[in-house]
Design a protein around this motif. Structure first.
Motif, mmCIF file in Angstrom:
data_model
loop_
_atom_site.group_PDB
_atom_site.id
_atom_site.type_symbol
_atom_site.label_atom_id
_atom_site.label_comp_id
_atom_site.label_asym_id
_atom_site.label_seq_id
_atom_site.Cartn_x
_atom_site.Cartn_y
_atom_site.Cartn_z
ATOM 1 N N ASP A 71 0.811 -1.216 0.000
ATOM 2 C CA ASP A 71 0.000 0.000 0.000
ATOM 3 C C ASP A 71 0.847 1.270 0.000
ATOM 4 O O ASP A 71 0.314 2.380 0.115
ATOM 5 C CB ASP A 71 -0.990 0.016 1.170
ATOM 6 N N GLU A 370 -12.038 5.393 3.176
ATOM 7 C CA GLU A 370 -11.649 5.768 1.825
ATOM 8 C C GLU A 370 -12.106 7.197 1.550
ATOM 9 O O GLU A 370 -13.133 7.648 2.068
ATOM 10 C CB GLU A 370 -12.271 4.815 0.802
ATOM 11 N N VAL A 374 -8.082 10.778 -2.391
ATOM 12 C CA VAL A 374 -6.951 9.987 -1.891
ATOM 13 C C VAL A 374 -5.677 10.307 -2.668
ATOM 14 O O VAL A 374 -5.691 10.406 -3.893
ATOM 15 C CB VAL A 374 -7.272 8.478 -1.968
ATOM 16 N N LYS A 377 -1.888 5.781 0.657
ATOM 17 C CA LYS A 377 -2.484 4.880 1.635
ATOM 18 C C LYS A 377 -1.513 4.580 2.764
ATOM 19 O O LYS A 377 -0.299 4.784 2.636
ATOM 20 C CB LYS A 377 -2.909 3.569 0.966
ATOM 21 N N SER A 406 -6.042 -1.245 4.775
ATOM 22 C CA SER A 406 -5.377 0.059 4.721
ATOM 23 C C SER A 406 -6.419 1.172 4.776
ATOM 24 O O SER A 406 -7.620 0.931 4.634
ATOM 25 C CB SER A 406 -4.562 0.191 3.431
ATOM 26 N N TYR A 407 -5.961 2.384 4.993
ATOM 27 C CA TYR A 407 -6.842 3.553 4.946
ATOM 28 C C TYR A 407 -6.247 4.579 3.990
ATOM 29 O O TYR A 407 -5.051 4.550 3.678
ATOM 30 C CB TYR A 407 -7.037 4.164 6.335
ATOM 31 N N ASP A 408 -7.093 5.480 3.508
ATOM 32 C CA ASP A 408 -6.678 6.507 2.562
ATOM 33 C C ASP A 408 -6.168 7.749 3.288
ATOM 34 O O ASP A 408 -6.644 8.091 4.378
ATOM 35 C CB ASP A 408 -7.850 6.933 1.674
#
Length: 489
Positions: A71, A370, A374, A377, A406-408
């Motif tokens: 990521d 999300e 974005v 990540k 994962s996160y943005d």
């Protein structure tokens, strides 16, 4: 007496303030996107913590989430691949007991990292101004029009269409009038000075570890949401790894030395601010060195106070001297080890966070949120704050993105409030304290995004805030540069 200001006769599309991990990524990305780019750095080196004040390539330790999905890409992956090919990095090592930890040992040689960065700057066409401290900005109301630099030439004014603050502490954004958040002296995370030792008898050390596997601890041995049964399973896998692994490089880190640590505290031969352990640094020809990142930990030091910083530098070196003597006297394999590198300044773990048009939160991390805008990540947990024994502030409960994903990171975190034509990148982007994006892979991700955004704003004649209305071209260029914006859980 104040010196007269010198107005430099060249105007840049993008000016990057600070040549640390975020700054070098920002400058390379901006130049590759077609902007005339100047990077200004207060010392004579590039790479910041990664080459002269911190861990041995730690930025490359968090490129994969716990599901095994990469990521973090773009410039950070390009650098690692380049250094690996040239023999100056470890591959993405994933021992079985850490497969779901979202943590690899892809460490690089910090000195060769600096050389690589200088090469990439030249290839990209970035203009450098080293040994120069940015002390202020020039403004028209809230619109930043350039920077003010102090160096041996005098006080120099340099004009730029877009300025990117990559100082690590948000110094330039604050001078531009952007609001920020910070903690107090009793809460701030401790800072450290890393050092490296060579001459380790790795065979002796490995023999001892094989006989005493329970004396090591796995630095991040479990994820917060794991059941007790799963944690115990991971612990048993780690013990088996410690008993059977023949290659010290595969360890990546050796932490704990539990009984030695306890004894040192009892005899007064180890200081009370940190545990015992080190990371493993690759050197040329397959050689390894021991890199001590946590052997000094200094609390109560604010990064916006030079008197505090001075006290911290002194205390770090006092603690490091204790640690060096202790390792030589007690730790197997270190009897003839010697100091090869003392980093010249503290690694500053926590400073200001500049408030932007969006503030990434602990809940965003936990949700794996999300965002439409974005720009990168991460999977690194929220609430991962360092403390020391003397700091009685309670540890914050750590949270990871749900389901190990994962996160943005949204573009709006890079756009400071109450300042125009300014972007921020690095650990001082807009977050709450728990979601703090201070880890080096995160700083390079936000740096690359800020660089591309700065180049686009310059080209289009718009402000970073106006660019928020349509980030599609920004995202397109980032993907072309290898950034990872989608495709993960």
């Amino acid at each position: 007496m104040a010196r007269d200001q010198i107005v430099y006769d060249k105007k840049y599309d993008v000016i990057v303030c600070g040549g640390g991990t975020s700054g070098v990524a920002a400058a390379i990305a901006a130049a590759r996107a077609g902007a005339s780019t100047l990077l200004v750095e207060r010392v004579g080196s590039l790479g910041g913590q990664l080459c002269f004040s911190g861990p041995p390539g730690f930025a490359f330790a968090h490129l994969f989430n716990p599901l095994g999905e990469q990521d973090a890409g773009g410039i950070i992956e390009e650098i690692h691949s380049r250094m690996l090919k040239e023999g100056h990095a470890l591959p993405h090592l994933k021992p079985e007991h850490r497969l779901e930890a979202g943590y690899t040992f892809s460490y690089v040689d910090p000195d060769w990292f600096s050389i690589t960065i200088f090469q990439m700057m030249e290839e990209a066409g970035v203009e450098l101004l080293l040994h120069s401290l940015v002390v202020d900005v020039t403004k028209e109301e809230e619109k930043v029009t350039g920077i003010v630099v102090e160096n041996t030439n005098g006080t120099v004014v340099i004009e730029g269409k877009i300025v990117i603050d990559c100082t690590g502490e948000g110094d330039i954004a604050v001078r531009a009038g952007a609001p920020y958040e910070y903690v107090d002296r009793n809460t701030v995370q401790p800072h450290t000075i890393s050092f490296t030792m060579d001459g380790v008898d790795w065979e002796e050390l490995m023999d001892w570890i094989h006989q005493n596997p329970d004396q090591l601890v796995w630095f991040e041995h479990t994820l917060p949401h794991w059941s007790d049964e799963r944690k115990e399973e991971a612990h048993q896998k780690a013990l088996e790894f410690y008993k059977t692994c023949k290659d010290p490089a595969m360890f990546g880190e050796m932490m704990g030395f539990i009984d030695f640590h306890k004894m040192g505290l009892e005899t007064g031969e180890w200081h009370e601010f940190s545990g015992v352990g080190f990371f493993i640094t690759p050197r040329e020809g397959g050689h390894l060195q021991a890199h001590m990142q946590h052997s000094s930990q200094v609390p109560f030091v604010l990064t916006d106070d030079a008197w505090d910083l001075t006290k911290g530098e002194i205390e770090c070196r006092r603690q490091n001297a204790i640690a060096i003597k202790f390792f030589r006297k007690y730790i197997p394999g270190f009897k003839n080890a010697y100091l090869t590198r003392m980093c010249p300044e503290m690694r500053l773990r926590e400073g200001r966070r500049i408030m932007g048009d969006y503030r990434l939160t602990r809940d965003d991390v936990a949700e794996g949120k999300e965002f439409g805008d974005v720009i990168g990540k991460s999977h690194f947990k929220a609430g991962a704050h360092h403390t020391v024994d003397k700091n009685t502030i309670a540890q914050v409960e750590k949270v990871c993105p749900k389901d190990g994903g994962s996160y943005d990171i949204p573009y709006r975190c890079l756009v400071p409030q109450k300042a125009e034509n300014l972007l921020v990148a690095g650990k001082h982007v807009s977050t709450d304290r728990d979601a703090y994006l201070r880890y080096l892979h995160q700083t390079m991700i936000t740096g690359q995004a800020a660089g591309v955004a700065g180049a686009l704003c310059s080209k289009k004649g718009v402000s970073p805030r106006e660019l928020e209305g349509d980030v599609s071209e920004l995202q397109k260029i980032l993907k072309e540069q290898g950034a990872i914006l989608d495709g993960t859980h």
